[in-house]
Motif scaffolding. Structure first.
Motif, PDB file in Angstrom:
ATOM      1  N   SER A 146     -10.539 -54.731 -31.613  1.00  0.00           N
ATOM      2  CA  SER A 146     -11.905 -55.184 -31.886  1.00  0.00           C
ATOM      3  C   SER A 146     -12.942 -54.251 -31.262  1.00  0.00           C
ATOM      4  N   PRO A 147     -13.954 -53.843 -32.036  1.00  0.00           N
ATOM      5  CA  PRO A 147     -15.021 -53.008 -31.463  1.00  0.00           C
ATOM      6  C   PRO A 147     -15.767 -53.699 -30.322  1.00  0.00           C
ATOM      7  N   LEU A 148     -15.799 -55.040 -30.341  1.00  0.00           N
ATOM      8  CA  LEU A 148     -16.520 -55.771 -29.295  1.00  0.00           C
ATOM      9  C   LEU A 148     -15.793 -55.707 -27.953  1.00  0.00           C
ATOM     10  N   GLU A 149     -14.558 -55.194 -27.960  1.00  0.00           N
ATOM     11  CA  GLU A 149     -13.812 -55.042 -26.713  1.00  0.00           C
ATOM     12  C   GLU A 149     -13.890 -53.622 -26.151  1.00  0.00           C
ATOM     13  N   ARG A 150     -14.580 -52.731 -26.852  1.00  0.00           N
ATOM     14  CA  ARG A 150     -14.689 -51.363 -26.360  1.00  0.00           C
ATOM     15  C   ARG A 150     -15.565 -51.323 -25.116  1.00  0.00           C
ATOM     16  N   VAL A 179     -27.512 -44.803 -31.861  1.00  0.00           N
ATOM     17  CA  VAL A 179     -27.874 -46.018 -31.123  1.00  0.00           C
ATOM     18  C   VAL A 179     -27.751 -47.234 -32.025  1.00  0.00           C
ATOM     19  N   GLU A 180     -28.116 -47.080 -33.307  1.00  0.00           N
ATOM     20  CA  GLU A 180     -28.036 -48.181 -34.260  1.00  0.00           C
ATOM     21  C   GLU A 180     -26.590 -48.602 -34.502  1.00  0.00           C
ATOM     22  N   THR A 181     -25.684 -47.624 -34.619  1.00  0.00           N
ATOM     23  CA  THR A 181     -24.273 -47.946 -34.818  1.00  0.00           C
ATOM     24  C   THR A 181     -23.688 -48.613 -33.574  1.00  0.00           C
ATOM     25  N   ALA A 182     -24.109 -48.170 -32.415  1.00  0.00           N
ATOM     26  CA  ALA A 182     -23.644 -48.788 -31.171  1.00  0.00           C
ATOM     27  C   ALA A 182     -23.954 -50.281 -31.167  1.00  0.00           C
ATOM     28  N   LEU A 183     -25.143 -50.628 -31.642  1.00  0.00           N
ATOM     29  CA  LEU A 183     -25.531 -52.034 -31.690  1.00  0.00           C
ATOM     30  C   LEU A 183     -24.835 -52.777 -32.823  1.00  0.00           C
ATOM     31  N   GLN A 184     -24.845 -52.191 -33.996  1.00  0.00           N
ATOM     32  CA  GLN A 184     -24.309 -52.871 -35.171  1.00  0.00           C
ATOM     33  C   GLN A 184     -22.800 -53.067 -35.106  1.00  0.00           C
ATOM     34  N   ASP A 185     -22.064 -52.031 -34.724  1.00  0.00           N
ATOM     35  CA  ASP A 185     -20.603 -52.104 -34.754  1.00  0.00           C
ATOM     36  C   ASP A 185     -19.995 -52.589 -33.438  1.00  0.00           C
ATOM     37  N   TYR A 186     -20.648 -52.259 -32.324  1.00  0.00           N
ATOM     38  CA  TYR A 186     -20.046 -52.539 -31.017  1.00  0.00           C
ATOM     39  C   TYR A 186     -20.786 -53.608 -30.217  1.00  0.00           C
ATOM     40  N   GLY A 187     -21.970 -54.001 -30.692  1.00  0.00           N
ATOM     41  CA  GLY A 187     -22.747 -54.970 -29.935  1.00  0.00           C
ATOM     42  C   GLY A 187     -23.210 -54.441 -28.597  1.00  0.00           C
ATOM     43  N   VAL A 188     -23.416 -53.142 -28.506  1.00  0.00           N
ATOM     44  CA  VAL A 188     -23.826 -52.513 -27.246  1.00  0.00           C
ATOM     45  C   VAL A 188     -25.273 -52.043 -27.379  1.00  0.00           C
TER      46      VAL A 188
END
Length: 594
Positions: free
Chosen positions: A545-549, A565-574
């Motif tokens: 899961s990307p949320l566990e990265r 930065v947008e992908t970090a938020l969208q895919d990883y929730g970071v």
């Protein structure tokens, strides 16, 4: 596990120390053959890309050792080449004799495909045939319908793919067959390069044969024979022990290849590859039933012996006997004994003659990826997520009535794996070739490399992200032409255990102010000076899961330009600040809300 299936230990016949020494000697001979071939070769596909093979085989056609630094798709099929030649010579009432050198590339008699030509030297000790030293290499041209030996994507049968060498003695009892060599020269493009590479292959195989004779004379034929049996038995035991640790069961996976996406014929595009692995005790059966039927008039069919089998064996070996875990693994015929392959006659992975096979490279790599996907259910910690497949472009042109030909392998990428991100911009699975240095390309060819960089913001998101493909841009410095052979424009590399899919490849042709997207297979076309290819490599799938990265790893990827930065938020929730710093509180809130 059935004890009867295990090769019985026989410590009384030969001691393990002597067996190990002979095994090491065989492996070093094969490696020496490979390095000698690289250094003697003319074309960059061999000396730089390392698209060659070298191996030693016993008198029955069983592999003993192969060149570790070469590509598995070259060295792995060599025992099949030898068995095919032995069968053909027997049918003709002929045989190997001292001084013979045989040339062979028949895809229906063990060869991987037509451009991978083998030169086989028999090894005799006191007039007894004890084995063979052989080399294979991918040649720039084999006399097909258009320049180059890749991108021949419109060949309608085996005869359109170029010259067929079916167990041809280019040296007969030490005497060179000048007529055969002249036929080769007269019917291929870039003949000086190709024949020079072939001469290098002959020389390297002869070096291997000489070393093998020295080894046998040192230990004696009886000890040598016993050692060969023992080292194959040892490899078989290693594989059976690894298989026995898997849960008994049936493991199935399906992927697909593009085929010909621009075709109106549904039988030529979006073709499934199905793998069902049945594990019972210490053996595996790999069944390809459900794989698409062969395409009788297009060359994406895979020879069962020489391509499909190598894709299967290599992947199983890599997953079950990873050298990072198990250390050195001897590669010989013993490893494949516990594995049975079932492939319906007439499917993509077991075509019938004269179905063409010259463009089997990328479909075979997709088969390997499908085998890994099937094994993921049994060994999730030992696989990667889906790989990004490869592409080959054959560049060519005329200069003073002489063809120049260059084959460029465009790398793919690996999917994420347990504890590690996928590898970026590398050849994958059974390919294992290298890229050509830009300096070498621009020194020898009327081509210029305008761009070579990683493709950003496309990797499959995961706890361990997929690898990145590359972006390469080539321009023609004079009028020329090109053809393209590839896969992976239609289907995304698969994600695993919650990881996201990767990104397909794409290819653009720019001429003047016009940019045209191309499919993964393009027959030869003329390209004017200043025409440009822009090749975007695929990105591998994510693992977990990307949320566990780890948020810091996400931030590092942003700082490195790998993702936005947008992908970090969208895919990883970071949530990452403009300074590249993780906002821990906002990240925890965003992830909790998913």
């Amino acid at each position: 596990m059935s004890p009867a299936a295990q090769p019985a230990p026989k410590p009384d016949r030969i001691d393990p120390i002597t067996t190990s020494v002979i095994q090491g000697a065989l492996e070093n001979i094969a490696i020496e053959m490979g390095y000698k071939l690289m250094r003697m070769s003319y074309s960059s596909i061999i000396r730089e890309s390392e698209d060659f093979g070298a191996a030693l085989v016993d008198a029955e056609g069983r592999g003993l050792a192969e060149s570790a630094q070469s590509t598995p798709l070259q060295s792995g099929p060599i025992p099949g080449y030898v068995r095919g030649v032995l069968r053909i010579l027997k049918e003709r009432g002929d045989q190997f004799r001292p001084g013979d050198v045989v040339m062979h590339n028949d895809a229906y008699s063990g060869a991987s495909h037509g451009p991978d030509v083998a030169f086989i030297v028999p090894v005799f000790v006191r007039n007894r045939l004890i084995g063979f030293a052989a080399t294979t290499a991918h040649h720039l041209d084999i006399g097909a319908l258009s320049p180059g030996s890749c991108g021949i994507v419109e060949a309608i049968d085996a005869y359109a793919e170029g010259l067929q060498f079916k167990a041809i003695k280019v040296y007969d009892r030490g005497v060179k067959n000048d007529a055969v060599w002249q036929i080769v020269r007269d019917n291929i493009r870039a003949s000086d390069l190709v024949v020079g590479d072939m001469d290098a292959q002959v020389a390297a195989a002869r070096i291997g044969a000489e070393r093998m004779v020295e080894l046998v004379e040192r230990y004696g034929t009886e000890t040598f024979d016993l050692a060969c049996e023992a080292l194959m038995d040892h490899a078989e035991r290693l594989m059976r022990q690894a298989i026995a640790k898997l849960p008994d069961g049936v493991y199935r996976a399906e992927t697909a290849i593009d085929g010909y996406l621009d075709s109106d014929d549904p039988a030529k595009k979006e073709l499934p590859i199905v793998v069902t692995i049945t594990k019972t005790d210490d053996g595996l059966t790999v069944d390809l039933t459900g794989t698409a039927p062969q395409v009788p008039d297009r060359p994406i069919n895979m020879p069962l012996e020489g391509t499909a089998d190598i894709a299967i064996w290599l992947t199983i070996r890599s997953v079950l006997l990873d050298t990072e875990v198990h250390g050195h693994i001897p590669v010989n015929a013993g490893l494949i004994r516990p594995i049975t392959i079932v492939a319906p006659k007439g499917c993509l992975a077991n075509p019938t003659f004269p179905a063409p096979t010259i463009a089997r490279f990328c479909p075979g790599n997709q088969l390997a990826d499908t085998v890994m996907k099937a094994l993921s259910a049994a060994m999730p910690g030992n696989v990667s997520a889906g790989i990004g497949n490869l592409k080959v472009i054959a560049f060519s042109g005329l200069k003073n009535e002489t063809h120049w030909v260059h084959m460029e392998i465009f790398e793919g990428s690996y999917g994420g794996r347990l504890g590690k991100d996928g590898m970026d911009a590398v050849d994958t699975l059974y390919a294992n070739t290298r890229n050509n240095p830009i300096e070498d390309i621009e020194t020898h060819l009327p081509l210029r490399v305008l761009r070579y960089e990683l493709r950003e913001d496309v990797a499959g998101a995961g706890k361990w992200r997929g690898g990145l493909g590359s972006v390469r841009e080539f321009t023609f410095l004079s009028d020329g032409g090109a053809s393209v052979e590839g896969e992976g424009h239609r289907y995304r590399p698969w994600g695993f255990l919650g990881g996201k899919e990767g990104m397909p490849a794409k290819l653009d042709l720019v001429q003047g102010d016009t940019s045209k997207p191309l499919p993964s297979k393009v027959p030869h076309m003329n390209i004017a000076r200043d025409g440009r290819f822009i090749c975007y490599g695929p990105a591998g799938g994510g693992y977990g899961s990307p949320l566990e990265r780890d948020p810091q790893k996400v931030a590092d990827d942003v700082l490195d330009g790998v993702i936005s930065v947008e992908t970090a938020l969208q895919d990883y929730g970071v949530v990452i600040s403009a300074a590249g710093i993780v906002d821990k509180e906002e990240t925890a809130r965003m992830r909790a809300a998913r």
